[in-house]
Motif scaffolding. Sequence first.
Motif, mmCIF file in Angstrom:
data_model
loop_
_atom_site.group_PDB
_atom_site.id
_atom_site.type_symbol
_atom_site.label_atom_id
_atom_site.label_comp_id
_atom_site.label_asym_id
_atom_site.label_seq_id
_atom_site.Cartn_x
_atom_site.Cartn_y
_atom_site.Cartn_z
ATOM 1 N N CYS A 1 0.857 -1.182 0.000
ATOM 2 C CA CYS A 1 0.000 0.000 0.000
ATOM 3 C C CYS A 1 0.895 1.235 0.000
ATOM 4 O O CYS A 1 2.114 1.142 0.141
ATOM 5 N N TRP B 1 1.688 4.923 1.845
ATOM 6 C CA TRP B 1 1.513 5.564 3.145
ATOM 7 C C TRP B 1 2.456 6.748 3.256
ATOM 8 O O TRP B 1 3.661 6.594 3.199
ATOM 9 N N LEU C 1 -2.847 0.365 6.615
ATOM 10 C CA LEU C 1 -4.085 -0.258 6.140
ATOM 11 C C LEU C 1 -5.252 0.066 7.059
ATOM 12 O O LEU C 1 -6.366 0.345 6.596
ATOM 13 N N LEU C 2 -4.997 0.058 8.357
ATOM 14 C CA LEU C 2 -6.069 0.341 9.305
ATOM 15 C C LEU C 2 -6.442 1.820 9.321
ATOM 16 O O LEU C 2 -7.518 2.185 9.788
ATOM 17 N N ALA C 3 -5.548 2.665 8.800
ATOM 18 C CA ALA C 3 -5.861 4.088 8.664
ATOM 19 C C ALA C 3 -6.673 4.360 7.402
ATOM 20 O O ALA C 3 -7.053 5.508 7.139
ATOM 21 N N GLY C 4 -6.931 3.302 6.616
ATOM 22 C CA GLY C 4 -7.802 3.464 5.457
ATOM 23 C C GLY C 4 -7.149 3.303 4.107
ATOM 24 O O GLY C 4 -7.829 3.390 3.077
ATOM 25 N N GLU C 5 -5.828 3.066 4.067
ATOM 26 C CA GLU C 5 -5.168 2.884 2.774
ATOM 27 C C GLU C 5 -5.620 1.566 2.144
ATOM 28 O O GLU C 5 -5.838 0.568 2.834
ATOM 29 N N GLU C 6 -5.764 1.560 0.835
ATOM 30 C CA GLU C 6 -6.172 0.356 0.126
ATOM 31 C C GLU C 6 -4.974 -0.561 -0.076
ATOM 32 O O GLU C 6 -3.896 -0.119 -0.452
ATOM 33 N N LYS D 1 -9.860 -3.004 1.223
ATOM 34 C CA LYS D 1 -9.635 -2.312 2.488
ATOM 35 C C LYS D 1 -9.637 -3.331 3.623
ATOM 36 O O LYS D 1 -10.419 -4.284 3.624
ATOM 37 N N LYS E 1 -10.054 -4.780 7.474
ATOM 38 C CA LYS E 1 -10.855 -4.665 8.684
ATOM 39 C C LYS E 1 -10.122 -5.402 9.795
ATOM 40 O O LYS E 1 -9.688 -6.543 9.619
#
Length: 198
Positions: free
Chosen positions: A40, A42, A74-79, A111, A113
Motif C-alpha cells: 500500500c 503511506w 491499512l487500518l488508517a484506510g489505505e487500500e 480495504k 478490517k
Amino acid sequence: MSHFTPTPKTQVKRGLKKATYDQETIYQIMDEALVCHVSCNWREQTMIQPTLHWREGDYLYIHGSSKNGLFQALLAGEEAAIGITLLDGLVFARSAFHHSVNFRSVIMYGKAKLIEEEQEKRRQLDLMLEKVKTGRSQEARQANDVELKATAVLEFKIEQVSAKVRTGAPVDEPEDMELDVWAGVQPIRQVFDEIIYE
C-alpha cells in the motif's frame, strides 16, 4: 459457476488469454499458496510485505505485529494491493525471447478490517495454523493475552480480484522449429519435506 466482475483495477489489459475471473480458480490459487505480498501507499512511501495468508469463504486474512507499519497504514484506510503467485514450471523455448514460466497468480485490492473480538481472533489464528498443518491448532499452546494483544488479524473482503494463468508448452516461431535446441517445460512442484522433530 461464479465469476467476479472486472473493475478498472482488476480488468486484465495484457495477456487476455491468460486472464480469468472465475471464483473457483481464484480461490484454489489462494488456498494452495502459502505466501502473499501485501502493499500500500503511506505518507508518500510505497510499502510491501510478504506474509502468510488464509481464506475463509469470501474473505482473505493475514496476521502480523500490532505495531506493524504497513498494518497501521491499512487500518488508517489505505487500500491494499495483494499479490499471490504459484510457479508451476519453467518454459524453455528455442529462442531466448519466447522463454516463459507456467504460473497461476491472483491480484486483489481491498480495504482491511481489524478483527477485534477475542474469540473470532483466536478462531482465525487457529485457521491459519490448520492451513499449514491439519490438527496443529489443537497441538500447540494457545496464545496468551499478551501474545494475542501483540498480534493483529486483518480481514479483506474478496471483491476486486482477477487471476492470470499460463499453462502448456513453449510457443516458438515457425522458423525456429528446426533449430537443434531443446524446448519444453521443467515442472516445479511445492514439496513438503519430512518434519524434523526437536
